[in-house]
Design an enzyme around this catalytic site. Structure first.
Site, PDB file in Angstrom:
ATOM      1  N   TYR A 175       0.760  -1.265   0.027  1.00  0.00           N
ATOM      2  CA  TYR A 175       0.226  -0.206   0.047  1.00  0.00           C
ATOM      3  C   TYR A 175       0.854   1.087   0.165  1.00  0.00           C
ATOM      4  CZ  TYR A 175      -3.072   3.541   1.901  1.00  0.00           C
ATOM      5  OH  TYR A 175      -3.902   4.873   1.882  1.00  0.00           O
ATOM      6  N   LYS A 219       1.278   4.227  -2.789  1.00  0.00           N
ATOM      7  CA  LYS A 219       1.219   5.454  -2.463  1.00  0.00           C
ATOM      8  C   LYS A 219       2.141   6.413  -2.771  1.00  0.00           C
ATOM      9  CE  LYS A 219      -3.390   5.625  -1.597  1.00  0.00           C
ATOM     10  NZ  LYS A 219      -4.271   6.275  -2.509  1.00  0.00           N
TER      11      LYS A 219
END
Length: 274
Positions: A169, A173
């Site tokens: 994740y 990002k």
């Protein structure tokens, strides 16, 4: 040079009256609905897009009742290339234009990287980075012909720091931050402004209730982990409300932010990692 701004109050520069905005991921109780509410509060007409059709309808109703403007719900799976391009075109037609596109994708699986399956890895990267690219591409189809528009990408402070269990994740990002910077560089000369916002630990009202009264052991462990992260790494000493992050999205959507380009602004209470 925009000399017309010199004699204006900042609040005047933050007037979005007549502007048309699309917010993805706005059918829940988190950041998307808060962004739609903030943009509408500044005067924008807003399209709320989510795979959760009933949630989008309810949030649009709340926005209309609160601010008296236009808020239109749309159902779409923005993880699908064709659907996101279709819904952006539909929303643009319904609003009568497109000035602001807020890409707010949320799909992730957490856990140690060595335990990930291919499907979990693909799901997290797609939901945290690729979906956002789809939305930006769809918006550009309508912004480039008219020579203006603003795209705001929602990243995460995790894109700048490290967390165990969030390797995929956070890496995605980081990609959002790089995508925002590069997209701005590519299209600023054609009238398109691209900016980003990176939230930190954020708690919506339903999540706050679960945290305060955890229904099971897993949620209790999650609560203690969040508390520990706040104590160690968040200088302000608390989580944020979605509305506090939405404040920055609102600002970046306005004329007051016209001289900003390609930046991603952290709204994370000074969160850092040693």
């Amino acid at each position: 040079m925009p000399r017309h701004i010199i004699e204006k109050r900042v609040t005047e520069l933050m007037d979005l009256s007549g502007k048309k905005a699309i917010v993805t991921g706005s059918g829940g109780a988190g950041l998307g609905q808060a962004i739609a509410n903030r943009l509408a509060g500044l005067g924008a007409d807003v399209a709320l897009v989510d795979v959760n059709e009933e949630g989008a309808k309810e949030n649009a109703r709340i926005v209309r009742e609160r601010w008296g403007g236009t808020a239109i719900p749309f159902r779409a799976d923005v993880s699908d290339w064709d659907e996101v391009h279709g819904v952006v075109a539909e929303a643009r037609d319904a609003l009568g234009g497109l000035d602001i596109m807020v890409n707010n994708p949320v799909m992730l699986v957490s856990g140690a990287f060595d335990t990930y399956t291919k499907d979990q890895l693909d799901y997290t990267v797609h939901g945290s980075l690729t979906m956002l690219m789809y939305g930006a591409h769809a918006a550009l189809e309508h912004m480039l012909p008219v020579g203006h528009g603003r795209i705001i990408n929602i990243s995460s402070v995790g894109g700048r720091i490290q967390h165990r269990g969030l390797t995929v994740y956070n890496s995605a990002k980081s990609g959002v931050i790089g995508f925002t910077r590069n997209l701005a560089h590519e299209f600023v000369s054609r009238g398109i402004s691209v900016l980003g916002v990176a939230p930190g630990i954020m708690v919506s009202e339903p999540l706050e209730k679960l945290v305060l009264n955890p229904p099971d052991e897993q949620m209790r462990i999650g609560r203690e982990s969040m508390y520990e992260s706040i104590r160690q790494y968040v200088q302000v000493g608390r989580a944020s409300l979605p509305e506090e992050v939405a404040n920055m999205v609102g600002y970046l959507s306005t004329e007051a932010a016209d001289y900003m380009c390609g930046q991603t602004i952290d709204v994370a209470g000074g969160q850092y990692m040693n």
